[in-house]
Design a protein around this motif. Structure first.
Motif: not given
Length: 328
Positions: A185-192, A199-201
């Motif tokens: 879930a966290a991986g999808y939230l961050l990447s998609e 968050v990355y920005a």
């Protein structure tokens, strides 16, 4: 055209850096696992592997929370205290109020979320540095858990309380299943998701993100609240593992989860990190802890080892950035 090329170069630089970190961490993991197979006859036993899985689950869930915060160029030093408070509250509602373990888990997550909201508000609105905001929460959380328990552990819990930490589904520890769901879930939230992009920005350049229209304050609160909820869940898993609420739990836990995140490629300079790498780092830290116990290494030396790992990981992060800046 020049601006597009600059963005492409930066994107490539970050991708390479993450890939190198994950490959290095995975290699270290394989080497350590192999070494422990030969070093201790007890390492590959079913009981020990089950213990490693459950121990990794606690570190991994909270390390995922730490990774999300670190990507924003923040840090959360309160994870140990909040995990202890969450686990204790979950234990109390089961023992004293007769609630189920599932309700206890929701209470633990709610406690963690409230702590995360407080951290986020201090960072976003009071403009406190994350280090200071979460350092204060570390003290507040530890103080509250001692006040609530009178510095005495919460015992006499029903056997059902152990389900989350020690239960098994199809031969797989339930805690590992929970960790897999959290990681996916966290991986999808961050990447998609758009939230993940924000968050990355924010971690790459907070002011640029703000000028680009990113709702920085709202996102920071969401990041710390989400992190807090995961810390609460991790605290509940830890309490369930030992079937008690321990007010002293989590002292030094922040070192393990920061190490796991950084080893897996999350940069303390922000804007970089992946959940897959964090899982590798969490498993590596769990192996270090487990192997140290099997080999009879004093717990104080374990702390030294983790500290050295953090130094090495951060130094490597700085080194790879310098190398990429000169090559790409």
């Amino acid at each position: 055209m020049t601006e597009l090329r600059a963005h492409a170069v930066e994107w490539m630089r970050e991708r390479i850096a993450v890939a190198v970190s994950e490959f290095t961490a995975a290699t270290a993991l394989v080497v350590l696992f192999t070494a422990l197979c030969f070093a201790s006859p007890h390492f590959l036993t079913a009981d020990n592997l089950f213990n490693i899985g459950s121990q990794t689950a606690v570190i991994a869930v909270i390390a995922v929370a730490q990774t999300i915060v670190i990507i924003t160029k923040g840090i959360d030093l309160s994870v140990g205290s909040v995990a202890a408070l969450s686990g204790v509250m979950g234990a109390i509602v089961v023992r004293d109020l007769g609630f189920s373990v599932w309700t206890a888990a929701l209470v633990a997550i709610a406690v963690g979320t409230l702590a995360g909201l407080a951290n986020g508000a201090l960072v976003a609105f009071a403009r406190l540095p994350p280090f200071i905001a979460t350092l204060g929460m570390m003290s507040v959380g530890r103080g509250l858990v001692f006040i609530v328990t009178g510095a005495v552990g919460v015992y006499s819990l029903p056997k059902s309380f152990q389900l989350i930490g020690n239960g098994v589904i199809g031969g797989i520890p339930f805690a590992v299943v929970v960790t897999a769901i959290v990681a996916l879930a966290a991986g999808y939230l961050l990447s998609e998701s758009r939230f993940g992009q924000h968050v990355y920005a924010m971690g790459s350049n907070l002011e640029a993100a703000r000028r680009a229209g990113v709702p920085v304050r709202r996102n920071l609160i969401a990041v710390y609240a989400l992190a807090g909820s995961l810390v609460g869940l991790g605290g509940m898993i830890a309490a369930s593992r030992v079937s008690s609420g321990q007010p002293n739990y989590g002292i030094g836990l922040e070192l393990d989860v920061i190490a796991a995140a950084v080893i897996g490629g999350a940069s303390l300079f922000g804007g970089q990190g992946r959940i897959a790498g964090t899982l590798i780092g969490a498993f590596l830290i769990a192996l270090v802890r487990n192997g140290s116990v099997l080999l009879g290494i004093n717990i104080h030396y374990q702390q030294v080892i983790v500290g050295l790992i953090i130094w090495a990981a951060v130094y490597f992060d700085q080194y790879r950035r310098r190398r990429l800046e000169t090559r790409v």
